[in-house]
Design a protein around this motif. Sequence first.
Motif, PDB file in Angstrom:
ATOM      1  N   ALA A 100       4.922  45.742 137.655  1.00  0.00           N
ATOM      2  CA  ALA A 100       5.873  46.869 138.381  1.00  0.00           C
ATOM      3  C   ALA A 100       6.156  46.199 140.168  1.00  0.00           C
ATOM      4  CB  ALA A 100       4.359  47.601 138.598  1.00  0.00           C
ATOM      5  N   SER A 101       5.137  45.368 140.603  1.00  0.00           N
ATOM      6  CA  SER A 101       5.425  45.393 141.687  1.00  0.00           C
ATOM      7  C   SER A 101       6.674  44.201 142.290  1.00  0.00           C
ATOM      8  CB  SER A 101       4.297  44.095 142.378  1.00  0.00           C
ATOM      9  OG  SER A 101       5.054  42.806 141.784  1.00  0.00           O
ATOM     10  N   ALA A 102       7.564  44.222 141.362  1.00  0.00           N
ATOM     11  CA  ALA A 102       8.958  43.692 140.764  1.00  0.00           C
ATOM     12  C   ALA A 102      10.082  44.773 140.816  1.00  0.00           C
ATOM     13  CB  ALA A 102       9.225  42.654 139.492  1.00  0.00           C
ATOM     14  N   VAL A 103       9.538  46.154 140.351  1.00  0.00           N
ATOM     15  CA  VAL A 103      10.737  46.800 140.491  1.00  0.00           C
ATOM     16  C   VAL A 103      11.204  46.884 141.399  1.00  0.00           C
ATOM     17  CG1 VAL A 103      10.749  49.313 140.193  1.00  0.00           C
ATOM     18  CG2 VAL A 103       8.989  48.256 138.508  1.00  0.00           C
ATOM     19  N   LYS A 104      12.457  47.204 141.615  1.00  0.00           N
ATOM     20  CA  LYS A 104      13.098  47.329 142.382  1.00  0.00           C
ATOM     21  C   LYS A 104      13.658  48.503 142.463  1.00  0.00           C
ATOM     22  CE  LYS A 104      14.231  42.933 143.391  1.00  0.00           C
ATOM     23  NZ  LYS A 104      13.263  42.478 144.013  1.00  0.00           N
ATOM     24  N   ALA A 105      13.120  49.201 143.841  1.00  0.00           N
ATOM     25  CA  ALA A 105      13.784  50.688 143.923  1.00  0.00           C
ATOM     26  C   ALA A 105      14.057  50.891 145.444  1.00  0.00           C
ATOM     27  CB  ALA A 105      12.347  51.334 144.566  1.00  0.00           C
ATOM     28  N   PHE A 106      14.746  52.248 145.351  1.00  0.00           N
ATOM     29  CA  PHE A 106      15.723  52.734 146.429  1.00  0.00           C
ATOM     30  C   PHE A 106      15.055  52.743 147.698  1.00  0.00           C
ATOM     31  CE2 PHE A 106      12.494  56.490 145.441  1.00  0.00           C
ATOM     32  CZ  PHE A 106      12.606  56.816 146.893  1.00  0.00           C
ATOM     33  N   GLN A 107      15.893  52.620 148.732  1.00  0.00           N
ATOM     34  CA  GLN A 107      15.138  52.685 150.201  1.00  0.00           C
ATOM     35  C   GLN A 107      15.801  54.439 150.877  1.00  0.00           C
ATOM     36  OE1 GLN A 107      16.350  49.668 152.830  1.00  0.00           O
ATOM     37  NE2 GLN A 107      14.692  48.848 152.369  1.00  0.00           N
ATOM     38  N   PRO A 108      14.584  54.431 151.066  1.00  0.00           N
ATOM     39  CA  PRO A 108      15.128  56.043 152.021  1.00  0.00           C
ATOM     40  C   PRO A 108      16.791  55.834 153.545  1.00  0.00           C
ATOM     41  CG  PRO A 108      13.039  55.646 152.487  1.00  0.00           C
ATOM     42  CD  PRO A 108      13.020  54.573 151.684  1.00  0.00           C
ATOM     43  N   THR A 109      17.319  56.748 153.440  1.00  0.00           N
ATOM     44  CA  THR A 109      17.708  56.977 154.360  1.00  0.00           C
ATOM     45  C   THR A 109      17.363  56.678 155.751  1.00  0.00           C
ATOM     46  OG1 THR A 109      18.607  59.097 154.617  1.00  0.00           O
ATOM     47  CG2 THR A 109      20.378  57.575 153.271  1.00  0.00           C
ATOM     48  N   VAL A 110      16.559  57.494 155.961  1.00  0.00           N
ATOM     49  CA  VAL A 110      15.024  57.231 157.528  1.00  0.00           C
ATOM     50  C   VAL A 110      14.112  57.332 156.527  1.00  0.00           C
ATOM     51  CG1 VAL A 110      17.398  57.875 158.215  1.00  0.00           C
ATOM     52  CG2 VAL A 110      15.973  59.999 157.824  1.00  0.00           C
ATOM     53  N   GLY A 111      13.103  57.242 158.217  1.00  0.00           N
ATOM     54  CA  GLY A 111      12.086  57.375 157.739  1.00  0.00           C
ATOM     55  C   GLY A 111      11.085  56.466 155.979  1.00  0.00           C
TER      56      GLY A 111
END
Length: 162
Positions: A132-143
């Motif tokens: 679960a900690s290795a899952v690649k996740a999105f990054q918000p555009t801001v905040g």
Amino acid sequence: MIASSFLWLLLAAAPASDADAHDAKSVDATMCGPATEIFLPDNQVAANVRLEHLQYMSPGDPCGRNFKHDEIKLLYERVKAAAVSSFAGSEAGFGVMVRYELAAGSPMEFEMQTKSAPEAEKARLERFYNAASAVKAFQPTVGTVHVVMEYSIAAAPAAEGK
């Protein structure tokens, strides 16, 4: 009547003020709330693994306009796969909660908490944590966006013939 029409035109043409921005934030907070829970029609992800809650929130943007909402479901699918593969053979009942903090321009932060997990499940919990900690996740555009998933794990059904 002409005076009231003229006043309406002046108000309509007036530039947005700081008060308008404050009102928009107030409306966002009222309409969207502090956190959003996603309802999934089938929360039973495995015979003994159930998703209890999937929530997200963005402190600076309560309506979550700073990311694509499909990204939450993609993150969920990846964590679900880790939960199923890690806990399918569990011999005890317990709870697991994971929290992702996703911030624009920063690395993802991950946290896991357990509830009533016996020592015998340590290897499964470690396997789940690593996946679960290795899952690649999105990054918000801001905040920043916080995503929380809470699972309940039951003892796996006994194998046939045991």
